[in-house]
Scaffold this motif. Structure first.
Motif, PDB file in Angstrom:
ATOM      1  N   LYS A 167      15.413   4.642  14.094  1.00  0.00           N
ATOM      2  CA  LYS A 167      14.600   5.844  14.314  1.00  0.00           C
ATOM      3  C   LYS A 167      15.467   6.958  14.905  1.00  0.00           C
ATOM      4  N   ARG A 168      16.326   6.586  15.835  1.00  0.00           N
ATOM      5  CA  ARG A 168      17.205   7.592  16.446  1.00  0.00           C
ATOM      6  C   ARG A 168      18.133   8.204  15.392  1.00  0.00           C
ATOM      7  N   GLU A 169      18.605   7.355  14.462  1.00  0.00           N
ATOM      8  CA  GLU A 169      19.454   7.885  13.376  1.00  0.00           C
ATOM      9  C   GLU A 169      18.684   8.881  12.510  1.00  0.00           C
ATOM     10  N   ALA A 170      17.404   8.568  12.266  1.00  0.00           N
ATOM     11  CA  ALA A 170      16.572   9.482  11.459  1.00  0.00           C
ATOM     12  C   ALA A 170      16.404  10.809  12.205  1.00  0.00           C
ATOM     13  N   LEU A 171      16.133  10.720  13.498  1.00  0.00           N
ATOM     14  CA  LEU A 171      15.985  11.937  14.304  1.00  0.00           C
ATOM     15  C   LEU A 171      17.275  12.755  14.291  1.00  0.00           C
ATOM     16  N   SER A 177       0.831  -1.203   0.000  1.00  0.00           N
ATOM     17  CA  SER A 177       0.000   0.000   0.000  1.00  0.00           C
ATOM     18  C   SER A 177       0.867   1.255   0.000  1.00  0.00           C
ATOM     19  N   THR A 178       0.216   2.373  -0.254  1.00  0.00           N
ATOM     20  CA  THR A 178       0.888   3.669  -0.171  1.00  0.00           C
ATOM     21  C   THR A 178       0.392   4.371   1.082  1.00  0.00           C
ATOM     22  N   ILE A 179       1.330   4.711   1.945  1.00  0.00           N
ATOM     23  CA  ILE A 179       0.995   5.320   3.227  1.00  0.00           C
ATOM     24  C   ILE A 179       1.606   6.716   3.270  1.00  0.00           C
ATOM     25  N   VAL A 180       0.765   7.717   3.489  1.00  0.00           N
ATOM     26  CA  VAL A 180       1.230   9.104   3.545  1.00  0.00           C
ATOM     27  C   VAL A 180       1.231   9.564   5.003  1.00  0.00           C
ATOM     28  N   PHE A 181       2.397   9.926   5.492  1.00  0.00           N
ATOM     29  CA  PHE A 181       2.549  10.452   6.849  1.00  0.00           C
ATOM     30  C   PHE A 181       2.622  11.974   6.752  1.00  0.00           C
ATOM     31  N   VAL A 182       1.710  12.646   7.427  1.00  0.00           N
ATOM     32  CA  VAL A 182       1.678  14.110   7.366  1.00  0.00           C
ATOM     33  C   VAL A 182       2.296  14.658   8.652  1.00  0.00           C
ATOM     34  N   HIS A 183       3.277  15.520   8.491  1.00  0.00           N
ATOM     35  CA  HIS A 183       3.931  16.129   9.657  1.00  0.00           C
ATOM     36  C   HIS A 183       3.942  17.643   9.509  1.00  0.00           C
ATOM     37  N   ASP A 231       9.507  16.413  12.978  1.00  0.00           N
ATOM     38  CA  ASP A 231       8.425  15.795  13.747  1.00  0.00           C
ATOM     39  C   ASP A 231       8.340  14.283  13.518  1.00  0.00           C
ATOM     40  N   GLU A 232       8.697  13.832  12.307  1.00  0.00           N
ATOM     41  CA  GLU A 232       8.634  12.386  12.059  1.00  0.00           C
ATOM     42  C   GLU A 232       9.635  11.650  12.952  1.00  0.00           C
ATOM     43  N   GLY A 233      10.735  12.351  13.292  1.00  0.00           N
ATOM     44  CA  GLY A 233      11.827  11.699  14.018  1.00  0.00           C
ATOM     45  C   GLY A 233      11.435  11.194  15.387  1.00  0.00           C
ATOM     46  N   THR A 234      10.539  11.907  16.052  1.00  0.00           N
ATOM     47  CA  THR A 234      10.078  11.427  17.356  1.00  0.00           C
ATOM     48  C   THR A 234       8.758  10.670  17.256  1.00  0.00           C
ATOM     49  N   THR A 281       6.676   9.133  14.115  1.00  0.00           N
ATOM     50  CA  THR A 281       6.284   7.982  13.283  1.00  0.00           C
ATOM     51  C   THR A 281       7.438   7.289  12.568  1.00  0.00           C
ATOM     52  N   ALA A 282       8.667   7.721  12.812  1.00  0.00           N
ATOM     53  CA  ALA A 282       9.788   7.202  12.010  1.00  0.00           C
ATOM     54  C   ALA A 282       9.901   5.678  12.088  1.00  0.00           C
ATOM     55  N   GLY A 283       9.612   5.108  13.253  1.00  0.00           N
ATOM     56  CA  GLY A 283       9.724   3.648  13.396  1.00  0.00           C
ATOM     57  C   GLY A 283       8.715   2.923  12.519  1.00  0.00           C
ATOM     58  N   THR A 284       7.503   3.441  12.485  1.00  0.00           N
ATOM     59  CA  THR A 284       6.468   2.850  11.626  1.00  0.00           C
ATOM     60  C   THR A 284       6.863   2.979  10.161  1.00  0.00           C
ATOM     61  N   MET A 285       7.430   4.135   9.807  1.00  0.00           N
ATOM     62  CA  MET A 285       7.852   4.364   8.424  1.00  0.00           C
ATOM     63  C   MET A 285       8.957   3.384   8.027  1.00  0.00           C
ATOM     64  N   ILE A 286       9.896   3.171   8.928  1.00  0.00           N
ATOM     65  CA  ILE A 286      11.027   2.270   8.648  1.00  0.00           C
ATOM     66  C   ILE A 286      10.522   0.855   8.354  1.00  0.00           C
ATOM     67  N   ARG A 287       9.636   0.367   9.217  1.00  0.00           N
ATOM     68  CA  ARG A 287       9.158  -1.006   9.039  1.00  0.00           C
ATOM     69  C   ARG A 287       8.274  -1.120   7.797  1.00  0.00           C
ATOM     70  N   ALA A 288       7.397  -0.136   7.595  1.00  0.00           N
ATOM     71  CA  ALA A 288       6.495  -0.190   6.431  1.00  0.00           C
ATOM     72  C   ALA A 288       7.309  -0.187   5.143  1.00  0.00           C
ATOM     73  N   ALA A 289       8.320   0.673   5.075  1.00  0.00           N
ATOM     74  CA  ALA A 289       9.152   0.755   3.864  1.00  0.00           C
ATOM     75  C   ALA A 289       9.905  -0.555   3.655  1.00  0.00           C
TER      76      ALA A 289
END
Ligand code: ZN
Length: 274
Positions: free
Chosen positions: A212-216, A2-8, A13-16, A18-26
């Protein structure tokens, strides 16, 4: 897939949130898109700004770097300015997100959802976790966009688990750490986050929490991010290892699971063109 759009609201803001969800989904093959409503100006001006470099260009670069780490396929910008915290002078500046017309902002986001043929969109809870004017506006904008999109996407809201935060802040205060008040209130005077009883999903990040911490860490030009990175690294999973979501329409009760693979409840079963 699926295509998932995260709005920040702001680039970081993603870093604290939703980044973990984004990492796993991707990693699992979904197309992950992040939309930032504001360009992050005025953010903190880094000391090492190069000639010709602006806060906006720096923060765009940081957002791209974060996306490379999370596996996010596209970084999109809604084109508004940052409103600052409640009471700041820029609250009243033209072009800031919190002063935008909600239908205009919703239309911009809906166009993006249409372009992506988005299956799912993730916005913020009604006060954006802590009442930042741009976060509140993001909530309204995402709701408007869901209504305006040609194909109504599944809709979730990321938030903070207020009960869990109380526990963590209490513990931190007991350990003698400064600056942690269990009764802390947000920018809008309301208690931060959402009570656990009103949550629907808890996504445990496992080992992804350190990615996630690396993304932040990509957003290190910002003082509040720098402060989080200065916390002992072993505290990071404790504070940011679970991401919490509301999915309006689901029956009450927080499920510890992976909402990406469990769309059975809360998602319209048929797609009606509008
Ligand atoms: Zn923000």
């Amino acid at each position: 897939m699926s295509t998932i759009v995260f709005v920040h609201a702001h680039p970081d803001d993603e870093g604290t949130a939703t980044a973990g969800t984004m990492i796993r989904a991707a990693r699992e093959g979904h197309r992950v898109v992040v939309v930032y409503c504001t360009d992050g100006d005025p953010g903190d001006v880094p000391d090492d700004l190069a000639p010709g470099e602006t806060v906006v260009s720096r923060r765009r670069g940081e957002a791209e770097a974060s996306a490379a780490i999370t596996g996010t396929a596209r970084v999109a910008w809604l084109g508004y300015g940052d409103s600052g915290m409640t009471g700041w002078a820029q609250n009243h500046t033209d072009g800031v997100f919190s002063r935008a017309d909600v239908n205009d902002a919703g239309r911009r986001l809906a166009d993006l959802l249409d372009e992506e043929n988005a299956d799912t969109v993730v916005g913020y809870d009604w006060h954006g976790g802590y009442g930042h004017p741009d976060h509140v506006m993001l909530h309204k904008t995402t709701l408007a966009a869901v209504e305006l999109a040609a194909r109504r996407p599944r809709y979730l809201e990321v938030t903070m688990n207020r009960d869990l935060m109380r526990q963590m802040f209490t513990l931190a205060a007991e350990m003698g750490m400064e600056g942690f008040d269990p009764d802390t209130r947000g920018d809008d005077g309301n208690p931060i986050g959402t009570a656990e009883a009103e949550l629907h999903w808890a996504v445990d990040l496992g080992d992804d929490v350190m990615t996630k911490r690396e993304a932040l860490a990509c957003h290190a030009s910002q003082t509040d991010v720098k402060q989080l990175l200065e916390l002992p690294v072993e505290m990071f999973p404790f504070a940011f290892g679970t991401e919490h979501y509301i999915e309006p329409g689901r029956p009450p009760g927080m499920v510890r699971g992976w909402w990406v693979d469990d769309p059975s409840v809360g998602r319209p079963t048929s797609v009606t063109p509008r």
